[in-house]
Write a protein that holds these residues in place. Structure first.
Motif, PDB file in Angstrom:
ATOM      1  N   GLU A 241      57.312 102.967  26.150  1.00 44.23           N
ATOM      2  CA  GLU A 241      56.511 103.094  27.362  1.00 44.23           C
ATOM      3  C   GLU A 241      56.540 101.834  28.222  1.00 44.23           C
ATOM      4  N   LEU A 242      56.688 100.660  27.602  1.00 45.76           N
ATOM      5  CA  LEU A 242      56.669  99.431  28.396  1.00 45.76           C
ATOM      6  C   LEU A 242      57.849  99.384  29.360  1.00 45.76           C
ATOM      7  N   ARG A 243      59.031  99.725  28.862  1.00 52.05           N
ATOM      8  CA  ARG A 243      60.186  99.713  29.758  1.00 52.05           C
ATOM      9  C   ARG A 243      60.051 100.803  30.824  1.00 52.05           C
ATOM     10  N   PHE A 244      59.568 101.966  30.427  1.00 49.14           N
ATOM     11  CA  PHE A 244      59.406 103.074  31.366  1.00 49.14           C
ATOM     12  C   PHE A 244      58.431 102.690  32.487  1.00 49.14           C
ATOM     13  N   ILE A 245      57.289 102.132  32.098  1.00 50.10           N
ATOM     14  CA  ILE A 245      56.281 101.773  33.101  1.00 50.10           C
ATOM     15  C   ILE A 245      56.768 100.618  33.967  1.00 50.10           C
ATOM     16  N   THR A 246      57.490  99.670  33.376  1.00 50.10           N
ATOM     17  CA  THR A 246      58.055  98.554  34.152  1.00 50.10           C
ATOM     18  C   THR A 246      59.009  99.094  35.218  1.00 50.10           C
ATOM     19  N   GLN A 247      59.853 100.051  34.827  1.00 48.29           N
ATOM     20  CA  GLN A 247      60.758 100.691  35.785  1.00 48.29           C
ATOM     21  C   GLN A 247      59.965 101.384  36.889  1.00 48.29           C
ATOM     22  N   MET A 248      58.892 102.066  36.490  1.00 51.99           N
ATOM     23  CA  MET A 248      58.051 102.760  37.456  1.00 51.99           C
ATOM     24  C   MET A 248      57.446 101.785  38.476  1.00 51.99           C
ATOM     25  N   ILE A 249      56.988 100.638  37.979  1.00 55.07           N
ATOM     26  CA  ILE A 249      56.378  99.640  38.861  1.00 55.07           C
ATOM     27  C   ILE A 249      57.402  99.117  39.872  1.00 55.07           C
ATOM     28  N   TYR A 250      58.585  98.742  39.384  1.00 61.92           N
ATOM     29  CA  TYR A 250      59.602  98.198  40.287  1.00 61.92           C
ATOM     30  C   TYR A 250      60.056  99.229  41.320  1.00 61.92           C
ATOM     31  N   GLU A 251      60.121 100.501  40.921  1.00 54.87           N
ATOM     32  CA  GLU A 251      60.488 101.535  41.896  1.00 54.87           C
ATOM     33  C   GLU A 251      59.360 101.795  42.897  1.00 54.87           C
ATOM     34  N   ASN A 280      51.415  92.001  39.236  1.00 57.54           N
ATOM     35  CA  ASN A 280      51.145  90.808  40.060  1.00 57.54           C
ATOM     36  C   ASN A 280      52.436  90.267  40.671  1.00 57.54           C
ATOM     37  N   LYS A 281      53.512  90.372  39.916  1.00 55.47           N
ATOM     38  CA  LYS A 281      54.823  89.895  40.380  1.00 55.47           C
ATOM     39  C   LYS A 281      55.290  90.665  41.619  1.00 55.47           C
ATOM     40  N   VAL A 282      54.987  91.966  41.668  1.00 55.71           N
ATOM     41  CA  VAL A 282      55.417  92.771  42.820  1.00 55.71           C
ATOM     42  C   VAL A 282      54.338  92.829  43.908  1.00 55.71           C
ATOM     43  N   ALA A 284      51.096  93.846  43.948  1.00 52.12           N
ATOM     44  CA  ALA A 284      50.194  94.992  44.102  1.00 52.12           C
ATOM     45  C   ALA A 284      48.882  94.490  44.701  1.00 52.12           C
ATOM     46  N   VAL A 285      48.351  95.226  45.659  1.00 54.09           N
ATOM     47  CA  VAL A 285      47.129  94.786  46.360  1.00 54.09           C
ATOM     48  C   VAL A 285      45.905  94.927  45.457  1.00 54.09           C
ATOM     49  N   GLU A 286      45.865  95.998  44.695  1.00 53.28           N
ATOM     50  CA  GLU A 286      44.739  96.204  43.772  1.00 53.28           C
ATOM     51  C   GLU A 286      45.253  96.882  42.511  1.00 53.28           C
ATOM     52  N   ILE A 287      44.705  96.453  41.374  1.00 52.19           N
ATOM     53  CA  ILE A 287      45.078  96.997  40.070  1.00 52.19           C
ATOM     54  C   ILE A 287      43.805  97.409  39.351  1.00 52.19           C
ATOM     55  N   LYS A 288      43.787  98.598  38.804  1.00 52.44           N
ATOM     56  CA  LYS A 288      42.613  99.061  38.052  1.00 52.44           C
ATOM     57  C   LYS A 288      43.055  99.617  36.705  1.00 52.44           C
TER      58      LYS A 288
END
Length: 317
Positions: A241-251, A280-282, A284-288
């Protein structure tokens, strides 16, 4: 006494207040609307009706009854070997998402087909769109890399005419991508929703399934029940899931104005710190992070947006 026997003591407390199952399963009513459930219901040693939650056929039939009882869904079914999701837990994700949307809408949950969600990995069950539409009237685009899963969702939709105009399906033809090929420049999604594959390999997924069955049976199980297992793409992918979610964030960075809230379940709490760092690296304005509890089990989803609060308040639902 009769009323008490209609409930199961195995139902987990602490569900969302709007969750239709937060007072337990009412088996008498469920059997009335789905007679197929009757053979699976028995009275346990505490004198309370329940089912064997280690029996995948019983769980699938309970799901069928719940979807008929709560949302009027007819002829719901999934093929063998596909993931059979727990309805109350999936419903909680939808209800907490509704609260998230209300937070920038003067506390009012937006309802109706103009509120559109994107379900990443809809699976063969179509659960999130069914619940989201049934509870709030939302419309959905559901995507998956599995053609058979998409075809089964089509069957479910065709069997339920009320879903035809509110759920559309799209095959993701490139499995390494999540939003690419799916989100167009014209799209306006209020949210994305996702239950990512959380294991790193098929071996790890099989071990997880065995643990689940052993916990349900309260004894060690040596054999994975295929109906519980789920397909490869549902349960595992390279990097988990970590790689999947990381990919999702970058996309997601490429679609900052096409979606108000990107969200995903995170099953492993230890992955949260890395996910926060990536968000934070990309910029994002708000994270919940929204915690959800079903009895002793704690689950959560992470949500992020690239829109300011003002932009969110001006969003046209």
């Amino acid at each position: 006494m009769e009323k008490q026997q209609e409930k199961t003591s195995t139902q987990k407390p602490n569900l969302h207040p709007r969750n239709l199952d937060n007072s337990g399963y009412h088996f008498g009513q469920l059997i009335d609307c789905c007679s197929e459930l009757r053979p699976f219901v028995f009275t346990n040693v505490h004198g309370i009706q329940t089912i064997d939650f280690a029996n995948p056929e019983a769980v699938k039939t309970l799901n069928k009854a719940l979807l008929t009882f709560h949302f009027g869904i007819q002829n719901w079914d999934i093929p063998k070997n596909y993931l059979c999701p727990p309805i109350p837990g999936r419903a909680d994700y939808i209800h907490y998402l509704a609260d998230l949307l209300a937070s920038s809408n003067n506390g009012i949950i937006p309802k109706g087909e103009t509120v559109q969600g994107l379900d990443i990995g809809i699976g063969a069950n179509c659960i999130y769109p069914i619940i989201g539409n049934g509870a709030y009237g939302w419309s959905f685009v559901g995507t998956d890399i599995d053609e058979n899963a998409i075809q089964n969702c089509k069957k479910i939709i065709q069997n339920n005419p009320q879903l035809i105009d509110v759920i559309s399906l799209q095959l993701q033809t490139e499995s390494r991508f999540i939003f690419k090929n799916i989100i167009t420049p014209e799209d306006k999604f209020a949210f994305t929703i996702c239950n990512p594959p959380f294991h790193k390999s098929q071996e790890e997924a099989n071990k997880g399934t065995l643990r689940k069955i052993s916990n349900l049976k309260q004894q060690k199980s040596k054999e994975a029940v295929l109906n519980f297992g789920g397909q490869n793409g549902e349960l595992w992918c390279d990097g988990g899931e970590l790689r999947f979610i990381t990919q999702m964030i970058y996309e997601s960075v490429k679609y900052p104005l096409n979606c108000m809230w990107f969200t995903t379940l995170v099953s492993k709490k230890e992955n949260l710190s890395t996910i926060y760092k990536t968000l934070n690296k990309v910029n994002a304005v708000e994270i919940k992070t929204v915690d959800m509890a079903q009895g002793q089990k704690i689950s959560r989803f992470v949500a992020w947006t690239f829109m300011t609060l003002e932009q969110r308040k001006n969003w046209q639902f």
